[in-house]
Design an enzyme around this catalytic site. Sequence first.
Site, mmCIF file in Angstrom:
data_model
loop_
_atom_site.group_PDB
_atom_site.id
_atom_site.type_symbol
_atom_site.label_atom_id
_atom_site.label_comp_id
_atom_site.label_asym_id
_atom_site.label_seq_id
_atom_site.Cartn_x
_atom_site.Cartn_y
_atom_site.Cartn_z
ATOM 1 N N PHE A 1 -16.653 17.937 3.283
ATOM 2 C CA PHE A 1 -16.682 19.261 3.894
ATOM 3 C C PHE A 1 -18.003 19.943 3.539
ATOM 4 O O PHE A 1 -18.454 19.852 2.389
ATOM 5 C CB PHE A 1 -15.498 20.085 3.380
ATOM 6 C CG PHE A 1 -15.236 21.333 4.173
ATOM 7 C CD1 PHE A 1 -14.397 21.313 5.270
ATOM 8 C CD2 PHE A 1 -15.845 22.536 3.821
ATOM 9 C CE1 PHE A 1 -14.152 22.464 6.000
ATOM 10 C CE2 PHE A 1 -15.616 23.697 4.547
ATOM 11 C CZ PHE A 1 -14.765 23.654 5.643
ATOM 12 N N HIS B 1 -12.084 15.159 -2.875
ATOM 13 C CA HIS B 1 -11.671 15.161 -1.472
ATOM 14 C C HIS B 1 -12.521 14.219 -0.614
ATOM 15 O O HIS B 1 -12.362 14.188 0.606
ATOM 16 C CB HIS B 1 -11.745 16.579 -0.909
ATOM 17 C CG HIS B 1 -10.870 17.556 -1.622
ATOM 18 N ND1 HIS B 1 -9.557 17.794 -1.278
ATOM 19 C CD2 HIS B 1 -11.110 18.339 -2.705
ATOM 20 C CE1 HIS B 1 -9.030 18.687 -2.091
ATOM 21 N NE2 HIS B 1 -9.963 19.041 -2.970
ATOM 22 N N HIS C 1 -7.786 10.578 0.255
ATOM 23 C CA HIS C 1 -7.414 11.335 -0.926
ATOM 24 C C HIS C 1 -6.072 12.034 -0.732
ATOM 25 O O HIS C 1 -5.598 12.231 0.387
ATOM 26 C CB HIS C 1 -8.492 12.369 -1.272
ATOM 27 C CG HIS C 1 -8.659 13.430 -0.229
ATOM 28 N ND1 HIS C 1 -9.483 13.272 0.863
ATOM 29 C CD2 HIS C 1 -8.102 14.661 -0.112
ATOM 30 C CE1 HIS C 1 -9.429 14.356 1.616
ATOM 31 N NE2 HIS C 1 -8.595 15.213 1.048
ATOM 32 N N ASP D 1 -4.199 15.590 -1.708
ATOM 33 C CA ASP D 1 -4.345 16.957 -2.198
ATOM 34 C C ASP D 1 -3.222 17.282 -3.173
ATOM 35 O O ASP D 1 -2.066 16.896 -2.964
ATOM 36 C CB ASP D 1 -4.267 17.959 -1.043
ATOM 37 C CG ASP D 1 -5.528 18.021 -0.216
ATOM 38 O OD1 ASP D 1 -6.551 17.445 -0.631
ATOM 39 O OD2 ASP D 1 -5.487 18.665 0.851
ATOM 40 N N HIS E 1 -4.671 22.743 -4.885
ATOM 41 C CA HIS E 1 -5.755 22.898 -3.912
ATOM 42 C C HIS E 1 -5.548 24.117 -3.028
ATOM 43 O O HIS E 1 -6.524 24.746 -2.605
ATOM 44 C CB HIS E 1 -5.841 21.631 -3.054
ATOM 45 C CG HIS E 1 -6.895 21.648 -2.003
ATOM 46 N ND1 HIS E 1 -8.202 22.001 -2.255
ATOM 47 C CD2 HIS E 1 -6.840 21.360 -0.665
ATOM 48 C CE1 HIS E 1 -8.906 21.918 -1.135
ATOM 49 N NE2 HIS E 1 -8.106 21.550 -0.161
ATOM 50 N N HIS F 1 -1.714 23.853 5.433
ATOM 51 C CA HIS F 1 -1.610 23.659 3.987
ATOM 52 C C HIS F 1 -0.527 24.554 3.382
ATOM 53 O O HIS F 1 0.152 24.161 2.427
ATOM 54 C CB HIS F 1 -2.948 23.951 3.307
ATOM 55 C CG HIS F 1 -3.931 22.821 3.385
ATOM 56 N ND1 HIS F 1 -4.802 22.667 4.440
ATOM 57 C CD2 HIS F 1 -4.173 21.787 2.535
ATOM 58 C CE1 HIS F 1 -5.558 21.596 4.235
ATOM 59 N NE2 HIS F 1 -5.197 21.040 3.089
ATOM 60 N N GLU G 1 -5.257 12.621 3.364
ATOM 61 C CA GLU G 1 -6.248 12.931 4.393
ATOM 62 C C GLU G 1 -7.348 11.872 4.385
ATOM 63 O O GLU G 1 -7.501 11.129 3.417
ATOM 64 C CB GLU G 1 -6.836 14.326 4.155
ATOM 65 C CG GLU G 1 -5.808 15.432 4.300
ATOM 66 C CD GLU G 1 -6.297 16.793 3.822
ATOM 67 O OE1 GLU G 1 -5.838 17.809 4.388
ATOM 68 O OE2 GLU G 1 -7.128 16.850 2.880
#
EC number: 3.5.1.9
Length: 209
Positions: free
Chosen positions: A18, A48, A52, A54, A58, A160, A172
């Site tokens: 990201f 991430h 991965h 979460d 997170h 989320h 993800e």
Amino acid sequence: MKRLWDISPPLHTRSPVFPGDTPYSQVWGATIGPGCPVNVSQITTSPHAGAHADAPLHYAQGAPTIGEVDLAPFLGPCRVIHAIDVGALVRPEHLAHAQADLPPRVLVRTCTQAVVDRWVDDFSAFAPETLEWLADRGVRLVGIDTASVDPAASKTLDAHQVLRRRDLRVLENLVLDEVPEGDYELIALPLKLMEADASPVRAVLRELP
């Protein structure tokens, strides 16, 4: 032997993260040579990057770290459902064709080919109501072949927040390009990182008997 599908992207210096997150990097602290019998590296990366899991931490302050969560959701019967090129959000109607007798784990393929070498903003994510719909059917873990269950531009992270409220685990950045729709055994255990908000996983699917 039962067939295995490796559904993890390669993790290296070209792995996308990201924007603003920490990319993968590696340096050598020791190399084999005179007086040194081993190679030893040091890696720096966002948890991430790559495939991965979460942790609730997170997306919720004070919530469990990835090292504190139960491992059971990350191992066991799983269904891969194709919802390829359905647009920005995967909605319940995109999954309804495969809803009969859902196992506790559902992975959704949205891409013809997962993007593993660059960041893209226009990936498919989950509509919040889709995660509610899956949780209502007994699903405990969801996975997707994109960078996030929420759109890249989201500031409220509605999907989320459904994970938080319904106590769902999530994977993800999977790669499901070669995986036919159907049922498998999922093996995708996170590391026991006791202070981390996520963990890399080596996610695989194993053929059922």
